[in-house]
Design an enzyme around this catalytic site. Structure first.
Site, short mmCIF file in Angstrom:
data_model
loop_
_atom_site.label_atom_id
_atom_site.label_comp_id
_atom_site.label_asym_id
_atom_site.label_seq_id
_atom_site.Cartn_x
_atom_site.Cartn_y
_atom_site.Cartn_z
N THR A 1 -22.05 -16.76 -7.46
CA THR A 1 -21.91 -17.02 -8.89
C THR A 1 -20.42 -17.17 -9.24
O THR A 1 -19.56 -16.67 -8.53
CB THR A 1 -22.57 -15.92 -9.72
N THR B 1 -17.93 -16.14 -11.58
CA THR B 1 -16.96 -15.06 -11.76
C THR B 1 -16.81 -14.26 -10.47
O THR B 1 -15.70 -13.91 -10.06
CB THR B 1 -17.38 -14.14 -12.92
N CYS B 2 -17.93 -13.99 -9.83
CA CYS B 2 -17.93 -13.20 -8.59
C CYS B 2 -17.15 -13.91 -7.48
O CYS B 2 -16.37 -13.29 -6.75
CB CYS B 2 -19.36 -12.94 -8.14
N SER B 3 -17.37 -15.19 -7.35
CA SER B 3 -16.77 -15.96 -6.26
C SER B 3 -15.33 -16.39 -6.53
O SER B 3 -14.57 -16.62 -5.60
CB SER B 3 -17.60 -17.22 -5.99
#
Length: 182
Positions: free
Chosen positions: A53, A55-57
């Site tokens: 996703t 923000t996570c990545s």
């Protein structure tokens, strides 16, 4: 979640590389427990809604990966990224992110996340049950510091990010270290 909370005892079903396994998928199943990951160590655990996703990545995982030396200098032994995704997904994401420092933990069934009180519904974006975004400093399986994004709720309209950022955790560790030195 509170400081002083002992992590729940859970078994995680992981896939690990094994050169003795032939073929295009040289991995085998290996069960790992909460104790395997957390006993006798001071670690950072951060959990997020999903592998791959944005923000996570783009921010959270790379920030912890690139800042590993700074965290290690402040007494952190390991950094773990957890998501309610299976081991196949987590391993592929780790490979795509070219991780060398952060280790991924698959909470495929969401059992650990549920027992931490962080399992939320994300049906509004087609995810189903996932983890609310948080980070923690954990010493020998006990929560030492807790960083939870505001607004935990099912089908939250946004994906808040900031409280659980690598920068926030690093600042806390620096303040804690300078306070201990005083």
């Amino acid at each position: 979640m509170q400081v002083g909370y002992k992590l729940p005892k859970v078994t995680f079903h992981t896939r690990v590389r094994d050169e003795s396994v032939s073929g295009p998928n040289p991995f085998r199943w290996q069960d790992m427990t909460t104790e395997d990951y957390f006993a006798g160590k001071r670690v950072i655990l951060f959990s997020l809604p999903g592998a791959f996703t944005p923000t996570c990545s783009t921010y959270q995982l790379p920030g912890f990966e690139n800042g590993f030396a700074d965290f290690a200098a402040l007494g952190i032994d390991e950094i773990y990224c957890m998501s309610v995704n299976d081991s196949f997904v987590m391993n592929k994401w780790a490979q795509g992110q070219v991780l060398e420092n952060v280790k991924v933990i698959p909470d495929g069934s969401g059992e650990f996340t549920r027992r931490m009180g962080m399992l939320v519904r994300k049906d509004n974006v087609g995810f189903g049950l996932r983890s609310w975004r948080y980070a923690a400093v954990i010493k020998d399986g006990v929560v030492e510091a807790w960083f939870e994004e505001p607004g935990i709720s099912d089908n939250h309209g946004e994906d808040p990010y900031g409280v659980s950022s690598p920068e926030t955790v690093l600042n806390w560790l620096r303040e804690e270290a300078s306070g201990a030195a005083a």
